[in-house]
Design an enzyme around this catalytic site. Structure first.
Site: not given
Length: 275
Positions: A153, A166
């Protein structure tokens, strides 16, 4: 076709980014195994691969579980006799309960993070990739070739305190990729990472559908329009990314065009990491 005769495995291939990756791999000639926690969506995507003239197999599997991972990889070997490409797409955020001590509408801080959320986020984003690679790499070593792409990501390098855990897990994915690439490079095995920017997946669309329902000012907007309103100011290229954008990046990294590229993180984010 760049990938004709290759057998690819995509975890989380039943929807969203994974589905786009499956489609792009199949379009370039690969036979694709679709592994997903949801057997119905996996079967649907596998049928699309067959419709393109490729071989496919849908496997319902929880890749956070080492026993299921072992069974999954063995089933693929039994069915196809080989694995050439592994794409680890399983991942996401884990929601926890808002602490009673935090007022409604206030921002989460580090001390609010629940230990269970921390553990489950690492399990979903990092352990899944570790388990799949550990199960597949022995086959790559035996054949002295293989391609691995882990999905990370942009948040691996862009800190967002509201997505603290995350961000940490995705940074772990990038470093895991470089470490594994270093170890496997002498064996003709490439390991790289694709880091998506803002992608309107079905899960994200559902979140925005609920937001539209609860926000009178957003009435009449589509999830894509609302998402773009929020994301566009932080994207230099002023457009959202698609699952197929990620799929095309994966195709490049697992093709012979990228045979000397390993240990890299490719940010497909419209320029967001430029800051």
């Amino acid at each position: 076709m760049k990938l004709e005769g290759r057998v690819a495995v995509v975890t989380g291939g039943g929807q969203g980014i994974g589905e786009g990756i499956v489609r792009c791999l199949a379009n370039e000639g690969a036979d694709v195994v679709v592994v997903d926690l949801n057997g119905d969506t996996a079967a649907k995507v596998a049928d699309e691969v067959v419709a393109l003239g490729r071989k496919s197999l849908a496997i319902q599997s929880d890749v956070t579980d080492s026993e299921q991972v072992g069974q999954t990889v063995q089933e693929i070997i039994d069915s196809f006799g080989q694995i050439d490409i592994l794409v680890n797409d399983v991942g996401g955020g884990v929601r926890g309960k808002r602490p009673r001590t935090r007022p409604a509408g206030s921002r989460q801080t580090f001390v609010d993070i629940d230990e269970d959320v921390w553990d489950r986020t690492f399990e979903l984003n990092a352990k899944t990739q570790f388990l799949m690679c550990r199960a597949v790499v022995p086959h790559f070593l035996k054949q002295e070739s293989g391609k691995i792409v882990n999905i990370g990501s942009r948040l691996a390098v862009i800190p967002d305190p509201q997505l603290f855990t995350y961000c940490v897990t995705k940074a772990a994915v990038v470093h895991f990729t470089s470490l594994l690439a270093t170890e496997l490079a002498p064996h003709n095995i490439n390991v790289n990472c694709v880091c998506p920017g803002d992608v309107l997946t079905p899960n994200i669309a559902r979140i925005f559908e609920r937001a539209i329902e609860n926000n009178p000012d957003a009435k009449g907007k589509t999830p894509e329009e609302m998402f773009l309103d929020i994301a566009k100011p932080r994207i230099p290229m002023q457009r959202l990314q698609t699952p197929e954008d990620m799929g095309n990046a994966v195709v490049f990294l697992v093709s012979e065009d990228a045979r000397n590229i390993t240990g890299q993180a490719l940010y497909v984010d419209g320029g967001q990491v430029m800051g």
